[in-house]
Design a protein around this motif. Structure first.
Motif, PDB file in Angstrom:
ATOM      1  N   SER A 263      -4.492 -64.030 -12.372  1.00 38.83           N
ATOM      2  CA  SER A 263      -5.610 -64.945 -12.591  1.00 38.83           C
ATOM      3  C   SER A 263      -6.541 -64.955 -11.394  1.00 38.83           C
ATOM      4  N   SER A 264      -5.998 -64.683 -10.228  1.00 39.05           N
ATOM      5  CA  SER A 264      -6.824 -64.612  -9.024  1.00 39.05           C
ATOM      6  C   SER A 264      -6.075 -63.832  -7.963  1.00 39.05           C
ATOM      7  N   ILE A 265      -6.814 -63.321  -7.001  1.00 40.62           N
ATOM      8  CA  ILE A 265      -6.226 -62.607  -5.876  1.00 40.62           C
ATOM      9  C   ILE A 265      -6.395 -63.490  -4.644  1.00 40.62           C
ATOM     10  N   SER A 266      -5.275 -63.878  -4.040  1.00 38.71           N
ATOM     11  CA  SER A 266      -5.346 -64.837  -2.949  1.00 38.71           C
ATOM     12  C   SER A 266      -5.750 -64.203  -1.623  1.00 38.71           C
ATOM     13  N   SER A 267      -5.563 -62.886  -1.473  1.00 35.65           N
ATOM     14  CA  SER A 267      -5.923 -62.229  -0.224  1.00 35.65           C
ATOM     15  C   SER A 267      -7.413 -61.930  -0.196  1.00 35.65           C
ATOM     16  N   PRO A 268      -7.977 -61.689   1.000  1.00 33.15           N
ATOM     17  CA  PRO A 268      -9.394 -61.368   1.101  1.00 33.15           C
ATOM     18  C   PRO A 268      -9.768 -60.192   0.216  1.00 33.15           C
ATOM     19  N   HIS A 269     -10.915 -60.309  -0.434  1.00 29.58           N
ATOM     20  CA  HIS A 269     -11.363 -59.310  -1.398  1.00 29.58           C
ATOM     21  C   HIS A 269     -12.007 -58.128  -0.675  1.00 29.58           C
ATOM     22  N   VAL A 270     -11.612 -56.916  -1.067  1.00 26.78           N
ATOM     23  CA  VAL A 270     -12.213 -55.699  -0.519  1.00 26.78           C
ATOM     24  C   VAL A 270     -12.903 -54.985  -1.659  1.00 26.78           C
ATOM     25  N   CYS A 271     -14.159 -54.619  -1.487  1.00 29.13           N
ATOM     26  CA  CYS A 271     -14.869 -53.885  -2.531  1.00 29.13           C
ATOM     27  C   CYS A 271     -15.732 -52.810  -1.889  1.00 29.13           C
ATOM     28  N   THR A 272     -15.341 -51.557  -2.056  1.00 32.41           N
ATOM     29  CA  THR A 272     -16.107 -50.453  -1.504  1.00 32.41           C
ATOM     30  C   THR A 272     -17.305 -50.118  -2.390  1.00 32.41           C
ATOM     31  N   ASP A 273     -17.161 -50.364  -3.702  1.00 31.20           N
ATOM     32  CA  ASP A 273     -18.210 -50.036  -4.660  1.00 31.20           C
ATOM     33  C   ASP A 273     -17.915 -50.809  -5.951  1.00 31.20           C
ATOM     34  N   GLN A 274     -18.922 -51.456  -6.518  1.00 27.44           N
ATOM     35  CA  GLN A 274     -18.734 -52.260  -7.730  1.00 27.44           C
ATOM     36  C   GLN A 274     -18.185 -51.449  -8.896  1.00 27.44           C
ATOM     37  N   ARG A 275     -18.420 -50.137  -8.893  1.00 25.47           N
ATOM     38  CA  ARG A 275     -17.905 -49.285  -9.971  1.00 25.47           C
ATOM     39  C   ARG A 275     -16.384 -49.348 -10.070  1.00 25.47           C
ATOM     40  N   PHE A 276     -15.735 -49.647  -8.944  1.00 27.79           N
ATOM     41  CA  PHE A 276     -14.282 -49.577  -8.883  1.00 27.79           C
ATOM     42  C   PHE A 276     -13.622 -50.950  -8.869  1.00 27.79           C
ATOM     43  N   CYS A 277     -14.362 -51.973  -9.282  1.00 20.12           N
ATOM     44  CA  CYS A 277     -13.809 -53.324  -9.389  1.00 20.12           C
ATOM     45  C   CYS A 277     -13.876 -53.747 -10.856  1.00 20.12           C
ATOM     46  N   SER A 278     -12.774 -53.599 -11.577  1.00 23.44           N
ATOM     47  CA  SER A 278     -12.740 -53.870 -13.008  1.00 23.44           C
ATOM     48  C   SER A 278     -12.273 -55.297 -13.277  1.00 23.44           C
ATOM     49  N   SER A 279     -12.719 -55.835 -14.413  1.00 25.30           N
ATOM     50  CA  SER A 279     -12.311 -57.185 -14.805  1.00 25.30           C
ATOM     51  C   SER A 279     -10.951 -57.193 -15.504  1.00 25.30           C
ATOM     52  N   SER A 280     -10.372 -56.025 -15.699  1.00 26.47           N
ATOM     53  CA  SER A 280      -9.046 -55.946 -16.315  1.00 26.47           C
ATOM     54  C   SER A 280      -8.201 -54.925 -15.556  1.00 26.47           C
ATOM     55  N   SER A 281      -6.892 -54.980 -15.759  1.00 28.17           N
ATOM     56  CA  SER A 281      -6.020 -54.015 -15.092  1.00 28.17           C
ATOM     57  C   SER A 281      -6.335 -52.610 -15.599  1.00 28.17           C
ATOM     58  N   THR A 282      -6.218 -51.632 -14.727  1.00 30.79           N
ATOM     59  CA  THR A 282      -6.626 -50.262 -15.033  1.00 30.79           C
ATOM     60  C   THR A 282      -5.490 -49.296 -14.744  1.00 30.79           C
ATOM     61  N   HIS A 283      -5.288 -48.337 -15.667  1.00 30.58           N
ATOM     62  CA  HIS A 283      -4.239 -47.328 -15.519  1.00 30.58           C
ATOM     63  C   HIS A 283      -4.864 -45.993 -15.122  1.00 30.58           C
ATOM     64  N   PHE A 284      -4.237 -45.322 -14.175  1.00 23.65           N
ATOM     65  CA  PHE A 284      -4.693 -44.015 -13.718  1.00 23.65           C
ATOM     66  C   PHE A 284      -3.528 -43.039 -13.711  1.00 23.65           C
ATOM     67  N   THR A 285      -3.870 -41.760 -13.839  1.00 23.08           N
ATOM     68  CA  THR A 285      -2.909 -40.686 -13.609  1.00 23.08           C
ATOM     69  C   THR A 285      -3.283 -40.019 -12.297  1.00 23.08           C
ATOM     70  N   VAL A 286      -2.335 -39.953 -11.373  1.00 17.68           N
ATOM     71  CA  VAL A 286      -2.566 -39.377 -10.050  1.00 17.68           C
ATOM     72  C   VAL A 286      -1.819 -38.058  -9.964  1.00 17.68           C
ATOM     73  N   TRP A 287      -2.569 -36.994  -9.749  1.00 15.58           N
ATOM     74  CA  TRP A 287      -1.973 -35.663  -9.559  1.00 15.58           C
ATOM     75  C   TRP A 287      -2.068 -35.351  -8.083  1.00 15.58           C
ATOM     76  N   THR A 288      -0.938 -35.137  -7.430  1.00 16.00           N
ATOM     77  CA  THR A 288      -0.948 -34.924  -5.983  1.00 16.00           C
ATOM     78  C   THR A 288      -1.235 -33.469  -5.645  1.00 16.00           C
ATOM     79  N   LYS A 289      -2.331 -32.983  -6.210  1.00 11.59           N
ATOM     80  CA  LYS A 289      -2.831 -31.637  -5.938  1.00 11.59           C
ATOM     81  C   LYS A 289      -4.344 -31.715  -5.776  1.00 11.59           C
ATOM     82  N   SER A 290      -4.901 -30.777  -5.046  1.00 11.12           N
ATOM     83  CA  SER A 290      -6.344 -30.667  -4.911  1.00 11.12           C
ATOM     84  C   SER A 290      -6.866 -29.676  -5.935  1.00 11.12           C
TER      85      SER A 290
END
Length: 199
Positions: A8-35
């Motif tokens: 419902s809220s995040i109690s720690s200080p908010h960090v936002c590098t770019d608004q594109r990466f701050c979603s209003s819902s939880s987000t799932h990603f697939t991370v491939w540890t390769k370049s």
């Protein structure tokens, strides 16, 4: 994989590098540890639709003290650097090309000890200097398990080995990342990369 429920809220200080990466819902990603560029060590991150979101293409170079997190178009998001004389125990994140006088946006400091299970504290830039520890990380990317907690102990992000829909375990280089609502995804990726460097 256990369900991570939105906060419902995040109690720690908010960090936002770019608004594109701050979603209003939880987000799932697939991370491939390769370049994608060097076909070696690195990070390539896709969203749930298979679109490229983040990448690290200089990870396979000989420069082990600096890593650059980019967006899908190759634009620099965070420059991650090992703090001098810290023996890999502290990494710092900058928004661009830092000058000697620049303060990091946030930093990650490894707790003492030689266990494979790493604990680290996250320090977020205040008005003039790094403030007290406001997030905690625990786990090991070598074991494909890592959790980021807020100051109040809530889970804000979690990474684990990704399982195929047929319940077949994929390779160790394919991970599943869940980032909670209103938590900056680039910030989380920066932490995971620094955490991996400590590993």
């Amino acid at each position: 994989m256990p369900q991570v429920h939105p906060l419902s809220s995040i109690s720690s200080p908010h960090v936002c590098t770019d608004q594109r990466f701050c979603s209003s819902s939880s987000t799932h990603f697939t991370v491939w540890t390769k370049s994608l560029l060097f076909n070696g060590k690195g990070f390539t991150v896709f969203d749930s639709l298979g679109h490229l979101v983040f990448r690290v293409d200089n990870y396979a170079s000989n420069v082990r003290n600096e890593v650059i997190l980019m967006d899908d178009a190759g634009q620099l998001l965070l420059r991650l650097r090992r703090k001098k004389w810290s023996f890999r125990k502290r990494w710092e994140a900058f928004r661009g090309y830092p000058l000697e006088s620049d303060k990091p946006k946030f930093s990650l400091k490894k707790s003492s000890g030689f266990s494979n299970n790493i604990k680290a504290g996250v320090f977020v830039d205040g008005s003039r200097e790094i403030k007290k520890c406001v997030y905690q990380m625990e786990g090991s990317l070598c074991k494909a398990s890592c959790t980021i907690f807020s100051a109040s102990g809530d889970i804000i992000a979690q990474i684990k080995r990704k399982e195929a829909k047929s319940d077949i375990m994929l390779g160790n280089d394919v991970l599943s990342l869940v980032v909670e609502a209103r938590v900056d995804q680039a910030f989380v990726m920066g932490l995971l990369i620094m955490f991996n460097q400590m590993s």
